[in-house]
Design a protein around this motif. Structure first.
Motif, mmCIF file in Angstrom:
data_model
loop_
_atom_site.group_PDB
_atom_site.id
_atom_site.type_symbol
_atom_site.label_atom_id
_atom_site.label_comp_id
_atom_site.label_asym_id
_atom_site.label_seq_id
_atom_site.Cartn_x
_atom_site.Cartn_y
_atom_site.Cartn_z
ATOM 1 N N HIS A 1 -11.216 -5.014 -2.735
ATOM 2 C CA HIS A 1 -9.951 -4.640 -2.113
ATOM 3 C C HIS A 1 -9.995 -5.031 -0.640
ATOM 4 O O HIS A 1 -10.952 -4.715 0.058
ATOM 5 N N VAL A 2 -8.963 -5.742 -0.191
ATOM 6 C CA VAL A 2 -8.879 -6.158 1.211
ATOM 7 C C VAL A 2 -7.564 -5.629 1.781
ATOM 8 O O VAL A 2 -6.497 -5.837 1.187
ATOM 9 N N HIS A 3 -7.614 -4.958 2.919
ATOM 10 C CA HIS A 3 -6.401 -4.492 3.591
ATOM 11 C C HIS A 3 -5.910 -5.632 4.477
ATOM 12 O O HIS A 3 -6.445 -5.860 5.563
ATOM 13 N N CYS B 1 -1.926 -4.965 0.643
ATOM 14 C CA CYS B 1 -3.263 -4.997 0.059
ATOM 15 C C CYS B 1 -3.432 -6.238 -0.811
ATOM 16 O O CYS B 1 -2.489 -6.676 -1.480
ATOM 17 N N HIS C 1 0.820 -1.212 0.000
ATOM 18 C CA HIS C 1 0.000 0.000 0.000
ATOM 19 C C HIS C 1 0.861 1.272 0.000
ATOM 20 O O HIS C 1 0.457 2.308 -0.529
HETATM 21 NI NI NI Z 1 -5.428 -1.830 1.182
#
Ligand code: NI
Length: 142
Positions: free
Chosen positions: A90-92, A98, A65
Protein backbone atom coordinates in the motif's frame (compact mmCIF):
# COMPACT_ATOMS: atom_id res chain seq x y z
CA UNK A 1 17.79 -20.97 -21.95
CA UNK A 2 17.41 -24.20 -23.91
CA UNK A 3 19.33 -25.15 -27.04
CA UNK A 4 19.14 -22.45 -29.71
CA UNK A 5 17.67 -23.34 -33.09
CA UNK A 6 17.81 -21.07 -36.10
CA UNK A 7 14.70 -20.64 -38.24
CA UNK A 8 13.68 -18.45 -41.14
CA UNK A 9 10.28 -16.96 -41.85
CA UNK A 10 8.79 -15.30 -44.91
CA UNK A 11 7.24 -11.95 -44.07
CA UNK A 12 5.83 -9.04 -46.00
CA UNK A 13 8.50 -6.34 -46.40
CA UNK A 14 6.21 -3.55 -45.23
CA UNK A 15 5.17 -5.52 -42.16
CA UNK A 16 8.81 -6.27 -41.33
CA UNK A 17 9.68 -2.59 -41.76
CA UNK A 18 6.91 -1.62 -39.33
CA UNK A 19 8.09 -4.29 -36.95
CA UNK A 20 11.70 -3.05 -37.11
CA UNK A 21 10.62 0.50 -36.33
CA UNK A 22 8.45 -0.75 -33.48
CA UNK A 23 11.18 -2.82 -31.86
CA UNK A 24 13.70 0.01 -32.28
CA UNK A 25 11.34 2.27 -30.29
CA UNK A 26 10.92 -0.46 -27.69
CA UNK A 27 14.69 -0.75 -27.35
CA UNK A 28 15.16 -4.34 -28.50
CA UNK A 29 18.77 -5.08 -29.43
CA UNK A 30 17.72 -7.26 -32.36
CA UNK A 31 14.80 -8.99 -34.08
CA UNK A 32 15.51 -12.34 -32.46
CA UNK A 33 14.88 -11.04 -28.96
CA UNK A 34 11.74 -9.25 -30.10
CA UNK A 35 10.39 -12.39 -31.80
CA UNK A 36 11.15 -14.47 -28.71
CA UNK A 37 9.22 -11.98 -26.57
CA UNK A 38 6.24 -12.04 -28.93
CA UNK A 39 6.17 -15.83 -28.88
CA UNK A 40 6.44 -15.96 -25.10
CA UNK A 41 3.66 -13.38 -24.78
CA UNK A 42 1.34 -15.46 -26.99
CA UNK A 43 2.18 -18.65 -25.08
CA UNK A 44 1.46 -16.96 -21.76
CA UNK A 45 -1.72 -15.46 -23.19
CA UNK A 46 -2.96 -18.89 -24.24
CA UNK A 47 -2.34 -20.34 -20.76
CA UNK A 48 -3.80 -17.52 -18.67
CA UNK A 49 -6.97 -17.69 -20.75
CA UNK A 50 -7.67 -21.13 -19.31
CA UNK A 51 -9.83 -20.93 -16.15
CA UNK A 52 -8.01 -23.78 -14.41
CA UNK A 53 -4.49 -22.57 -15.28
CA UNK A 54 -2.09 -21.81 -12.46
CA UNK A 55 -1.08 -18.18 -12.73
CA UNK A 56 0.81 -15.48 -10.88
CA UNK A 57 0.10 -11.80 -11.16
CA UNK A 58 -0.67 -8.43 -9.69
CA UNK A 59 -3.83 -6.46 -9.13
CA UNK A 60 -3.20 -2.71 -9.06
CA UNK A 61 -5.81 -0.43 -7.51
CA UNK A 62 -6.06 3.34 -7.29
CA UNK A 63 -8.66 4.61 -4.87
CA UNK A 64 -9.73 7.50 -2.68
CA UNK A 65 -8.72 6.94 0.90
CA UNK A 66 -11.65 9.07 2.10
CA UNK A 67 -14.32 7.17 0.18
CA UNK A 68 -16.72 5.98 2.85
CA UNK A 69 -15.78 2.56 4.27
CA UNK A 70 -13.79 1.73 1.12
CA UNK A 71 -10.45 0.83 2.75
CA UNK A 72 -12.26 -1.51 5.15
CA UNK A 73 -14.27 -3.07 2.33
CA UNK A 74 -11.17 -3.69 0.22
CA UNK A 75 -9.46 -5.22 3.24
CA UNK A 76 -12.45 -7.51 3.92
CA UNK A 77 -12.49 -8.65 0.28
CA UNK A 78 -8.81 -9.48 0.45
CA UNK A 79 -9.28 -11.48 3.65
CA UNK A 80 -12.11 -13.38 1.93
CA UNK A 81 -9.65 -14.37 -0.84
CA UNK A 82 -6.55 -14.90 1.31
CA UNK A 83 -5.85 -18.19 -0.43
CA UNK A 84 -4.71 -16.47 -3.63
CA UNK A 85 -3.03 -13.40 -2.12
CA UNK A 86 0.69 -13.58 -1.45
CA UNK A 87 1.34 -9.97 -0.45
CA UNK A 88 -0.16 -6.51 -0.57
CA UNK A 89 1.72 -3.24 -0.85
CA UNK A 90 0.00 0.00 0.00
CA UNK A 91 1.38 3.40 -1.01
CA UNK A 92 -0.15 6.72 0.09
CA UNK A 93 0.25 8.67 -3.15
CA UNK A 94 -0.98 11.93 -1.70
CA UNK A 95 -3.38 13.18 0.99
CA UNK A 96 -6.40 11.53 -0.66
CA UNK A 97 -5.16 8.84 -3.04
CA UNK A 98 -3.98 5.31 -2.35
CA UNK A 99 -2.18 2.87 -4.64
CA UNK A 100 -2.40 -0.78 -3.75
CA UNK A 101 -0.58 -3.62 -5.49
CA UNK A 102 -1.78 -7.09 -4.58
CA UNK A 103 0.45 -10.00 -5.58
CA UNK A 104 -1.62 -13.05 -6.43
CA UNK A 105 -1.04 -16.71 -7.20
CA UNK A 106 -3.58 -19.42 -7.96
CA UNK A 107 -6.11 -20.60 -10.51
CA UNK A 108 -6.80 -18.04 -13.23
CA UNK A 109 -10.53 -18.06 -12.52
CA UNK A 110 -9.99 -17.36 -8.81
CA UNK A 111 -7.52 -14.57 -9.52
CA UNK A 112 -9.87 -13.05 -12.11
CA UNK A 113 -12.80 -13.22 -9.70
CA UNK A 114 -10.83 -11.41 -7.00
CA UNK A 115 -9.67 -8.75 -9.47
CA UNK A 116 -13.21 -8.23 -10.76
CA UNK A 117 -14.69 -7.74 -7.31
CA UNK A 118 -11.89 -5.40 -6.16
CA UNK A 119 -11.82 -3.29 -9.33
CA UNK A 120 -15.61 -3.19 -9.41
CA UNK A 121 -15.91 -1.91 -5.85
CA UNK A 122 -17.48 1.53 -5.66
CA UNK A 123 -14.81 4.16 -5.12
CA UNK A 124 -11.99 2.32 -6.89
CA UNK A 125 -10.98 4.81 -9.57
CA UNK A 126 -8.80 2.52 -11.63
CA UNK A 127 -7.70 -1.06 -11.49
CA UNK A 128 -5.78 -3.50 -13.60
CA UNK A 129 -5.03 -7.21 -13.40
CA UNK A 130 -1.82 -8.53 -14.92
CA UNK A 131 -1.44 -12.30 -15.10
CA UNK A 132 1.49 -14.42 -16.16
CA UNK A 133 2.44 -18.06 -16.26
CA UNK A 134 6.08 -18.86 -15.60
CA UNK A 135 5.43 -22.48 -16.58
CA UNK A 136 4.40 -21.36 -20.09
CA UNK A 137 7.78 -19.84 -20.86
CA UNK A 138 10.40 -21.43 -18.64
CA UNK A 139 12.50 -24.24 -20.13
CA UNK A 140 11.22 -27.70 -19.28
CA UNK A 141 13.36 -29.47 -16.73
CA UNK A 142 14.44 -33.00 -17.51
NI1 NI B 1 -3.19 5.16 1.57
Amino acid sequence: MGQLTRTGIAIDADLLDRFDRFIAKQGYPNRSEAFRDLIRDRLVGAVIGLPEAHVVGTITLIYDHHSRLLPDKLMDLQHNHHGVIIATTHVHLDHDTCLEVIVVKGQAKQVQKLADVLIGTKGVRHGRLVMSSPAAVLPKTA
